[in-house]
Design an enzyme around this catalytic site. Structure first.
Site, PDB file in Angstrom:
ATOM      1  N   GLU A 112      -0.968   4.581   6.491  1.00  0.00           N
ATOM      2  CA  GLU A 112      -1.192   4.727   5.038  1.00  0.00           C
ATOM      3  C   GLU A 112      -1.871   3.447   4.592  1.00  0.00           C
ATOM      4  O   GLU A 112      -1.248   2.378   4.574  1.00  0.00           O
ATOM      5  CB  GLU A 112       0.150   4.879   4.299  1.00  0.00           C
ATOM      6  CG  GLU A 112       0.947   6.106   4.673  1.00  0.00           C
ATOM      7  CD  GLU A 112       0.474   7.371   3.988  1.00  0.00           C
ATOM      8  OE1 GLU A 112      -0.511   7.308   3.222  1.00  0.00           O
ATOM      9  OE2 GLU A 112       1.074   8.417   4.229  1.00  0.00           O
ATOM     10  N   LYS A 132      10.005  -3.344  10.030  1.00  0.00           N
ATOM     11  CA  LYS A 132       9.683  -4.704   9.586  1.00  0.00           C
ATOM     12  C   LYS A 132       9.233  -4.669   8.144  1.00  0.00           C
ATOM     13  O   LYS A 132       8.291  -3.968   7.784  1.00  0.00           O
ATOM     14  CB  LYS A 132       8.579  -5.333  10.437  1.00  0.00           C
ATOM     15  CG  LYS A 132       8.449  -6.818  10.118  1.00  0.00           C
ATOM     16  CD  LYS A 132       7.153  -7.445  10.607  1.00  0.00           C
ATOM     17  CE  LYS A 132       6.017  -7.343   9.620  1.00  0.00           C
ATOM     18  NZ  LYS A 132       6.212  -8.059   8.352  1.00  0.00           N
ATOM     19  N   CYS A 187      -1.878   1.249  -3.915  1.00  0.00           N
ATOM     20  CA  CYS A 187      -2.908   1.680  -2.977  1.00  0.00           C
ATOM     21  C   CYS A 187      -3.796   2.755  -3.606  1.00  0.00           C
ATOM     22  O   CYS A 187      -4.976   2.838  -3.324  1.00  0.00           O
ATOM     23  CB  CYS A 187      -2.267   2.209  -1.711  1.00  0.00           C
ATOM     24  SG  CYS A 187      -0.976   3.410  -2.034  1.00  0.00           S
ATOM     25  N   GLU A 217     -11.145  -3.156  -2.817  1.00  0.00           N
ATOM     26  CA  GLU A 217      -9.809  -2.960  -3.377  1.00  0.00           C
ATOM     27  C   GLU A 217      -9.353  -4.307  -3.959  1.00  0.00           C
ATOM     28  O   GLU A 217      -9.079  -5.248  -3.215  1.00  0.00           O
ATOM     29  CB  GLU A 217      -8.862  -2.517  -2.254  1.00  0.00           C
ATOM     30  CG  GLU A 217      -7.515  -2.079  -2.750  1.00  0.00           C
ATOM     31  CD  GLU A 217      -6.582  -1.676  -1.613  1.00  0.00           C
ATOM     32  OE1 GLU A 217      -6.576  -2.331  -0.559  1.00  0.00           O
ATOM     33  OE2 GLU A 217      -5.832  -0.702  -1.799  1.00  0.00           O
TER      34      GLU A 217
HETATM   35  N1  LIG Z   1      -1.723   4.285   1.527  1.00  0.00           N
HETATM   36  C1  LIG Z   1      -0.515   3.917   1.144  1.00  0.00           C
HETATM   37  O1  LIG Z   1       0.424   4.703   1.087  1.00  0.00           O
HETATM   38  C2  LIG Z   1      -0.262   2.484   0.778  1.00  0.00           C
HETATM   39  C3  LIG Z   1       0.891   2.152   0.088  1.00  0.00           C
HETATM   40  C4  LIG Z   1       1.104   0.827  -0.250  1.00  0.00           C
HETATM   41  C5  LIG Z   1       0.168  -0.155   0.106  1.00  0.00           C
HETATM   42  N2  LIG Z   1      -0.942   0.194   0.776  1.00  0.00           N
HETATM   43  C6  LIG Z   1      -1.952  -0.815   1.115  1.00  0.00           C
HETATM   44  O2  LIG Z   1      -1.354  -2.025   1.557  1.00  0.00           O
HETATM   45  C7  LIG Z   1      -2.177  -3.131   1.244  1.00  0.00           C
HETATM   46  C8  LIG Z   1      -1.351  -4.207   0.588  1.00  0.00           C
HETATM   47  O3  LIG Z   1      -0.302  -4.566   1.374  1.00  0.00           O
HETATM   48  P1  LIG Z   1      -0.320  -5.884   2.268  1.00  0.00           P
HETATM   49  O4  LIG Z   1      -1.198  -6.933   1.682  1.00  0.00           O
HETATM   50  O5  LIG Z   1       1.101  -6.208   2.540  1.00  0.00           O
HETATM   51  O6  LIG Z   1      -1.038  -5.353   3.583  1.00  0.00           O
HETATM   52  P2  LIG Z   1      -1.056  -6.052   5.006  1.00  0.00           P
HETATM   53  O7  LIG Z   1      -1.844  -5.160   5.873  1.00  0.00           O
HETATM   54  O8  LIG Z   1      -1.456  -7.468   4.903  1.00  0.00           O
HETATM   55  O9  LIG Z   1       0.473  -6.071   5.454  1.00  0.00           O
HETATM   56  C9  LIG Z   1       1.219  -4.888   5.580  1.00  0.00           C
HETATM   57  C10 LIG Z   1       2.291  -5.114   6.627  1.00  0.00           C
HETATM   58  O10 LIG Z   1       1.662  -5.342   7.877  1.00  0.00           O
HETATM   59  C11 LIG Z   1       2.155  -6.521   8.471  1.00  0.00           C
HETATM   60  N3  LIG Z   1       1.105  -7.105   9.298  1.00  0.00           N
HETATM   61  C12 LIG Z   1       0.133  -7.984   8.943  1.00  0.00           C
HETATM   62  N4  LIG Z   1      -0.607  -8.321  10.022  1.00  0.00           N
HETATM   63  C13 LIG Z   1      -0.104  -7.631  11.089  1.00  0.00           C
HETATM   64  C14 LIG Z   1      -0.428  -7.559  12.476  1.00  0.00           C
HETATM   65  N5  LIG Z   1      -1.423  -8.282  12.999  1.00  0.00           N
HETATM   66  N6  LIG Z   1       0.293  -6.745  13.268  1.00  0.00           N
HETATM   67  C15 LIG Z   1       1.310  -6.004  12.761  1.00  0.00           C
HETATM   68  N7  LIG Z   1       1.682  -6.058  11.462  1.00  0.00           N
HETATM   69  C16 LIG Z   1       0.971  -6.851  10.618  1.00  0.00           C
HETATM   70  C17 LIG Z   1       2.560  -7.386   7.290  1.00  0.00           C
HETATM   71  O11 LIG Z   1       3.474  -8.377   7.688  1.00  0.00           O
HETATM   72  C18 LIG Z   1       3.173  -6.344   6.371  1.00  0.00           C
HETATM   73  O12 LIG Z   1       4.487  -6.053   6.755  1.00  0.00           O
HETATM   74  C19 LIG Z   1      -3.248  -2.603   0.340  1.00  0.00           C
HETATM   75  O13 LIG Z   1      -4.447  -2.458   1.050  1.00  0.00           O
HETATM   76  C20 LIG Z   1      -2.714  -1.236  -0.082  1.00  0.00           C
HETATM   77  O14 LIG Z   1      -3.693  -0.345  -0.461  1.00  0.00           O
HETATM   78  C21 LIG Z   1      -1.177   1.485   1.129  1.00  0.00           C
END
Ligand SMILES: NC(=O)c1ccc[n+]([C@@H]2O[C@H](COP(=O)([O-])OP(=O)(O)OC[C@H]3O[C@@H](n4cnc5c(N)ncnc54)[C@H](O)[C@@H]3O)[C@@H](O)[C@H]2O)c1
Length: 532
Positions: free
Chosen positions: A299, A223, A333, A430
Site C-alpha cells: 500500500e 514493525k 496516502c 506527493e
Molecule cells: N496506500 C496506503 O494505504 C498508505 C497508507 C498510509 C501511508 N502510505 C504512504 O506512506 C508514506 C508515508 O509513510 P512513511 O514516510 O513512514 O514511509 P516510509 O516508506 O519511509 O516508511 C514506512 C515504513 O517502512 C519502514 N522502512 C523504511 N525503510 C525501509 C527498508 N529499507 N526496509 C524495510 N522497511 C523500511 C519504515 O521504518 C516504516 O516503518 C507515504 O508515501 C504514504 O502515501 C500509504
C-alpha cells in the site's frame, strides 16, 4: 462507521468551538494566521507511557543490543519516551516464536470461534480504553485528539469486530473435476506474516494489518514506524489481556533499513505486507524476492485527483475538497492533492477554498476544536516548506498560507495554490502536507487524461450531479477507489489499494483475507461413485 459527511460534521462542530479560541481568527489575509501555537504552553496529555519495550512471545523485553531511540512530541520536538530499538537479532527472535506459535499452535489450532472471541474481547478493551489510546496517538503523531477519539478509534474497533466476524466464515470449496475424484480446496493460514507500517495512521495501519492475518489463523511480526511506536504497543498489550496466546503477535519498534529490512528478507517469514512510500515499497519487494520469494502486498503513495465538475454543488465540493486534502495535516496516502475544477466554477471555487483554509483551526491537537496539529517531524516539515517555495517559484498563485505556523514545533499554515499547472512539482509529487493545489479544466475527456497522467493510482474524488458524468469518470479513472460526491469513506468492508505505483493487492474487506490464506487442493479417488 465514519463517512466523509459524518467526519465533516464532527470537524465543523470542532470549528464552532474553535472560533471562540484565542488561537483562532476568522477572515482573510495571511496575517490572520495566529502565532499563538508558539507561545501557548503545550497541554499535558492525560496519559503515562507505561510500555516502551519490544513485545516478543507475550512479554515486554529490551532489545538484544540494549539500544533505545527517542520518540518525539511533534508539538515541541521534545522527547516523549525512549523506546527499545529492535534490530536483526530481535526480528530473528520474534520470527522464531511466531513460527513456533504457528507450527505447534495454539493459534491456528484453536477453533475459529475461539479466535473470534479473542478479537471481540480485544475490540471491547480498545473501546474501553479509547481515552488512553487516543491520548498516546495524539502525543506521538500530533493529530487532533478529537479525530483519534471520535473517528479513528471507532474505526479500529469496527475493524476488529469485522474481522472477528470473518474468522469462522473462512472455508474452501467442493470442486467438480473430470473423473472419479472428490476434490476440495482448503483455505489455510499462510504462516508467519511480516508487516511494516507507516507513521501517518499508526493505530489504524496496525489494525488493518493484524486483524485479517489473525482472523485467518496466522501469527504476526509487525514493525511500527520509528516516529510513532506508542499506540501499537499499548493496543498489543490489550490483545494479550483479551487472551491472545504468547508468540502470536510480536511488535518490534525500530528503523526501516535494520528491523524493517530484517523482516522483509527473513527466510522464515511467509508473507509480507507493507504500507509506506513507493520508494521503500520497491526496496522491500526486492528483499522479499531475493530471500524466499514471499508474497507481498504493498500500500504505497498517491497523488489523487479531486474533480469538481461545472454542475457540482460548489459549497459542498469546497468543503469536501478541503477535507480531502487537509485531513490529518495533509498526511494521507489518498489525499485529494490535485484539485481539478471546471473553468465555469473555478473562480468561485478558488475564493471559497481560500476562505475555508483561512478558517481552519490550527493549534495544540489536545485542544478542543482544533482541526490541524503539527506535521510529524522536522524532516516532513522542511520538505513541505520546500514544496511550498517550489510552488511559488514555478509561478502558481499563493492564495493563502505559505509558511510555518507559529515559531515552535512542526506546524504549517493551511496553504492553497491556484493556477497550478500539471508540470509543476506541487502537482506531481506527493507533498504529504497541508498544501492544496487547484488546477483548471475545460472538459471531461481532458480531465480524465490529466488525472490519469501520473505514476500513482490510489484514489479519486468526483463531484457532479450528473449520473452519466459520474459513471464515465468512475470507470475511466485508473485508481483503486473512486469517491463520488464524498471522500475518505473508510468502511471496514470496503477494499482499499492502488493501481500502478500506488501498490499491489487490496486490504480491508473480504479481499484482505486472500492475502493471508493459502489455497490447497485435495484430490481423493472415489470408489464406485453413484454420480460424478
Ligand atoms: N496506500 C496506503 O494505504 C498508505 C497508507 C498510509 C501511508 N502510505 C504512504 O506512506 C508514506 C508515508 O509513510 P512513511 O514516510 O513512514 O514511509 P516510509 O516508506 O519511509 O516508511 C514506512 C515504513 O517502512 C519502514 N522502512 C523504511 N525503510 C525501509 C527498508 N529499507 N526496509 C524495510 N522497511 C523500511 C519504515 O521504518 C516504516 O516503518 C507515504 O508515501 C504514504 O502515501 C500509504
Amino acid at each position: 462507521m465514519a463517512s466523509s459527511t459524518r467526519i465533516s460534521r464532527l470537524l465543523s462542530r470542532s470549528l464552532l468551538s474553535a472560533t471562540s479560541s484565542p488561537l483562532f481568527s476568522r477572515g482573510g489575509g495571511l496575517s490572520k494566521f495566529s502565532t499563538a501555537a508558539a507561545t501557548e504552553v503545550p497541554i499535558k496529555p492525560a496519559v503515562r507511557v507505561e510500555h516502551t519495550q519490544l513485545l516478543i512471545d507475550g512479554k515486554f523485553v529490551n532489545s538484544a543490543s540494549g539500544k533505545t531511540f527517542p520518540t518525539l512530541d511533534p508539538r515541541t520536538g521534545e522527547v516523549i519516551a525512549h523506546i527499545a530499538e529492535g534490530d536483526h537479532e530481535d526480528v530473528d527472535r520474534a520470527v522464531g516464536v511466531a513460527r513456533k506459535a504457528f507450527d505447534h499452535g495454539p493459534w491456528p489450532k484453536m477453533t475459529a470461534y475461539e479466535r473470534q472471541k479473542v478479537l471481540l474481547r480485544a475490540a471491547d478493551l480498545i473501546e474501553k480504553h479509547t481515552d488512553e489510546i487516543a491520548a498516546l496517538e495524539t502525543w506521538d503523531t500530533g493529530k487532533p485528539y478529537e479525530q483519534v477519539a471520535k473517528i479513528e478509534v471507532p474505526i479500529v474497533v469496527r475493524l476488529f469486530r469485522y474481522y472477528a466476524g470473518w474468522a469462522d466464515k473462512i472455508h474452501g470449496l467442493t470442486v467438480p473435476a473430470d473423473g472419479p475424484y472428490t476434490v476440495q480446496t482448503l483455505h489455510e493460514p499462510i504462516g508467519v506474516a511480516g508487516q511494516i507500517i507507516p507513521w501517518n495512521f499508526p493505530l489504524l495501519m496496525f489494525t488493518w494489518k493484524i486483524c485479517p492475518a489473525l482472523a485467518c489463523g496466522n501469527t504476526v511480526v509487525i514493525k511500527t514506524a520509528e516516529q510513532t511506536p506508542l499506540s501499537a504497543i499499548y493496543a498489543s498489550k490489550l490483545l494479550h489481556e483479551a487472551g491472545l496466546p504468547p508468540g502470536v503477535l510480536n511488535v518490534i519498534s525500530g528503523f526501516g533499513p535494520t528491523a524493517g529490512a530484517a523482516i522483509a528478507s527473513h527466510m522464515n517469514v511467509d508473507k509480507l505486507a507493507f504500507t509506506g512510500s513507493t520508494d521503500t515499497g520497491k526496496i522491500v519487494l526486492e528483499l522479499a524476492a531475493k530471500s524466499n520469494l514471499k508474497p507481498v502486498t504493498l500500500e504505497l503513495g498517491g497523488k489523487s485527483p479531486f474533480i469538481v465538475c461545472d454542475d457540482a454543488d460548489v459549497d459542498e465540493a469546497v468543503e469536501q475538497a478541503h477535507f480531502a486534502l487537509f485531513f490529518n495535516q495533509g498526511q494521507c496516502c489518498c489525499a485529494g492533492s490535485r484539485t481539478f475544477v471546471h473553468e465555469r466554477v473555478y473562480d468561485e471555487f478558488v475564493e471559497k477554498a481560500r476562505a475555508r483554509a483561512l478558517k481552519r483551526a490550527v493549534g495544540d491537537p489536545f485542544k478542543v476544536g482544533i482541526e490541524q496539529g503539527p506535521q510529524i517531524d522536522s524532516e516532513q516539515f522542511e520538505k513541505i516548506l520546500k514544496y511550498i517555495r517550489s510552488g511559488v517559484e514555478s509561478g502558481a498563485t499563493l492564495e493563502t498560507g505559505g509558511d510555518r505556523f507559529g515559531n515552535s514545533g512542526f506546524y504549517v499554515q493551511p496553504t492553497v495554490f491556484s493556477n497550478v499547472k500539471d508540470d509543476m512539482l506541487i502537482a506531481k509529487d506527493e507533498i504529504f502536507g497541508p498544501v492544496q493545489s487547484i488546477l483548471k479544466f475545460k472538459n471531461i475527456d481532458e480531465v480524465i487524461e490529466r488525472a490519469n497522467n501520473t505514476h500513482y493510482g490510489l484514489a479519486a474524488g468526483v463531484f457532479t450531479k450528473n449520473i452519466d458524468t459520474a459513471n464515465t469518470l468512475s470507470r475511466a479513472l485508473k485508481v483503486g477507489t473512486v469517491w463520488v460526491n464524498c471522500f475518505d469513506v473508510f468502511d471496514a468492508a470496503i477494499p482499499f489499494g492502488g493501481y500502478k505505483m500506488s501498490g499491489q493487492g487490496r486490504e480491508k474487506g473480504e479481499y484482505s483475507l486472500k492475502n493471508y490464506l493459502q489455497v490447497k487442493a485435495v484430490v481423493t479417488p472415489l470408489k464406485n461413485p453413484s454420480w460424478l
